[in-house]
Scaffold this motif. Structure first.
Motif, mmCIF file in Angstrom:
data_model
loop_
_atom_site.group_PDB
_atom_site.id
_atom_site.type_symbol
_atom_site.label_atom_id
_atom_site.label_comp_id
_atom_site.label_asym_id
_atom_site.label_seq_id
_atom_site.Cartn_x
_atom_site.Cartn_y
_atom_site.Cartn_z
ATOM 1 N N LEU A 125 -8.664 9.420 7.561
ATOM 2 C CA LEU A 125 -9.501 8.248 7.809
ATOM 3 C C LEU A 125 -9.825 8.181 9.293
ATOM 4 O O LEU A 125 -8.940 8.313 10.139
ATOM 5 N N GLY A 126 -11.103 7.948 9.617
ATOM 6 C CA GLY A 126 -11.501 7.776 11.003
ATOM 7 C C GLY A 126 -11.053 6.441 11.556
ATOM 8 O O GLY A 126 -10.320 5.677 10.919
ATOM 9 N N ASP A 127 -11.520 6.140 12.752
ATOM 10 C CA ASP A 127 -11.145 4.884 13.403
ATOM 11 C C ASP A 127 -11.806 3.698 12.710
ATOM 12 O O ASP A 127 -12.957 3.770 12.261
ATOM 13 N N ARG A 128 -11.044 2.606 12.626
ATOM 14 C CA ARG A 128 -11.535 1.313 12.127
ATOM 15 C C ARG A 128 -12.023 1.364 10.677
ATOM 16 O O ARG A 128 -12.838 0.555 10.252
ATOM 17 N N VAL A 129 -11.532 2.332 9.913
ATOM 18 C CA VAL A 129 -11.845 2.358 8.482
ATOM 19 C C VAL A 129 -11.075 1.242 7.786
ATOM 20 O O VAL A 129 -9.900 0.995 8.071
ATOM 21 N N VAL A 130 -11.760 0.550 6.867
ATOM 22 C CA VAL A 130 -11.140 -0.522 6.092
ATOM 23 C C VAL A 130 -11.114 -0.093 4.625
ATOM 24 O O VAL A 130 -12.145 0.271 4.055
ATOM 25 N N VAL A 131 -9.928 -0.124 4.029
ATOM 26 C CA VAL A 131 -9.777 0.161 2.598
ATOM 27 C C VAL A 131 -9.179 -1.090 1.963
ATOM 28 O O VAL A 131 -8.029 -1.441 2.237
ATOM 29 N N ARG A 132 -9.962 -1.752 1.139
ATOM 30 C CA ARG A 132 -9.547 -3.042 0.588
ATOM 31 C C ARG A 132 -8.733 -2.870 -0.691
ATOM 32 O O ARG A 132 -8.605 -1.776 -1.221
ATOM 33 N N SER A 133 -8.214 -3.973 -1.198
ATOM 34 C CA SER A 133 -7.182 -3.956 -2.230
ATOM 35 C C SER A 133 -7.543 -3.096 -3.444
ATOM 36 O O SER A 133 -8.687 -3.075 -3.889
ATOM 37 N N ALA A 137 0.839 -1.198 0.000
ATOM 38 C CA ALA A 137 0.000 0.000 0.000
ATOM 39 C C ALA A 137 0.877 1.252 0.000
ATOM 40 O O ALA A 137 1.989 1.265 0.542
ATOM 41 N N ILE A 138 0.369 2.326 -0.613
ATOM 42 C CA ILE A 138 1.064 3.608 -0.632
ATOM 43 C C ILE A 138 0.273 4.600 0.216
ATOM 44 O O ILE A 138 -0.855 4.962 -0.130
ATOM 45 N N ILE A 139 0.852 4.997 1.335
ATOM 46 C CA ILE A 139 0.257 6.003 2.217
ATOM 47 C C ILE A 139 1.124 7.252 2.077
ATOM 48 O O ILE A 139 2.251 7.299 2.577
ATOM 49 N N GLU A 140 0.624 8.267 1.380
ATOM 50 C CA GLU A 140 1.446 9.434 1.100
ATOM 51 C C GLU A 140 1.638 10.279 2.366
ATOM 52 O O GLU A 140 0.744 10.326 3.231
ATOM 53 N N GLY A 195 -5.464 -2.439 2.640
ATOM 54 C CA GLY A 195 -5.139 -3.645 1.893
ATOM 55 C C GLY A 195 -4.051 -3.441 0.858
ATOM 56 O O GLY A 195 -3.504 -2.348 0.697
ATOM 57 N N PRO A 196 -3.756 -4.506 0.108
ATOM 58 C CA PRO A 196 -2.682 -4.443 -0.888
ATOM 59 C C PRO A 196 -2.999 -3.492 -2.034
ATOM 60 O O PRO A 196 -4.138 -3.397 -2.491
ATOM 61 N N PHE A 197 -1.963 -2.768 -2.462
ATOM 62 C CA PHE A 197 -2.024 -1.884 -3.631
ATOM 63 C C PHE A 197 -3.026 -0.738 -3.465
ATOM 64 O O PHE A 197 -3.470 -0.158 -4.454
#
Length: 259
Positions: A33-41, A7-10, A22-24
């Motif tokens: 992003l707030g708490d417990r946010v999920v960002v999938r591949s 993952a790329i977190i700028e 997640g990946p990529f």
């Protein structure tokens, strides 16, 4: 916190507690992003975007990209997304524009199904459901508890009142009354969303008042606005007054009127 190594977190991005990336995935520098946010591949979250707690963004969704508006010149505008939303595969949400107020806003507990789109400067309420491939154009306003069926489109500047339901494969070009039922290829107002009213626990007396008010709007004397003003003055129902307030408010579109 669980962040896949691909993952790329700028730099500048802000992630709340216990997020899962997640990946990529790509997270832009102005994202929060707030708490417990999920960002999938393979999802992208970019722009000046805020995502509320417990929201899940599914693969290949693109959230916070620039508006699809030729007037956009790179001005600093925002996308604000509430809590507990589900943004499914391939869905897109755009930033606002300076000419439209600068903010695209989404409430809480919404479901945006595969391929759905929220255009620039749209204002989406709570518990809204957009089914597969629904397109909401720029500057639209969708009230709480609105449901839009698959492959439908909402024309720019249209308002859809609270609790309305729009059938599948429908093009909506005019404002929809609160609790209205719209269907047909060129959307026509075809009654009230009685099923939705009952599911939300609206008492029988209010539903009866709504049905009577709708009938008056359909068949009373004078113009549609005349009937709405008279109904507004006469009713004691909160739901009916909500409907008449909606009709009498300023709008950039005309109304879908009862048959």
């Amino acid at each position: 916190m669980a962040i896949h190594p691909s993952a790329i977190i700028e730099p500048g991005a802000k992630l709340g507690q216990d997020c899962e990336i997640g990946p990529f995935v790509v997270i832009g520098p102005d994202v929060t992003l707030g708490d417990r946010v999920v960002v999938r591949s393979h999802a992208v979250v970019t722009g000046w975007t805020e995502v509320g707690d417990d929201t899940v963004i599914f693969p290949f969704a693109v959230v916070g990209e620039v508006p699809q508006d030729l007037k956009f010149r790179g001005e600093k505008t925002r996308l604000i997304i509430g809590k507990r939303n589900r943004i499914r595969e391939g869905a897109t949400m755009n930033l606002g524009t300076e000419g439209g107020g600068g903010i695209t806003r989404v409430g809480d507990d919404c479901l945006f199904m595969t391929g759905s789109h929220v255009g620039h400067d749209a204002q989406v309420g709570n518990r809204v459901i957009l089914a597969n491939q629904v397109a909401v154009a720029g500057h639209c306003v969708l009230g709480d508890d609105v449901i839009v069926g698959g492959l439908s489109g909402i024309h720019q500047w249209v308002r859809v009142g609270r609790g309305a339901i729009i059938g599948a494969v429908t093009m909506v070009t005019n404002d929809v009354l609160p609790h209205g039922l719209v269907q047909g290829p060129r959307g026509e107002l075809d009654g009230l969303n009685l099923v939705g009213l009952k599911r939300r626990g609206v008492v029988r007396s209010e539903i009866t008042a709504l049905r009577a008010g709708y009938q008056m709007l359909a068949q009373g004397e004078g113009t549609f606005l005349d009937r709405a003003r008279r109904l507004h003055d006469e009713t004691e129902s909160d739901h009916v007054r909500e409907m008449t307030d909606f009709i009498l408010a300023a709008s950039d579109r005309s109304f879908l009127t009862p048959k």
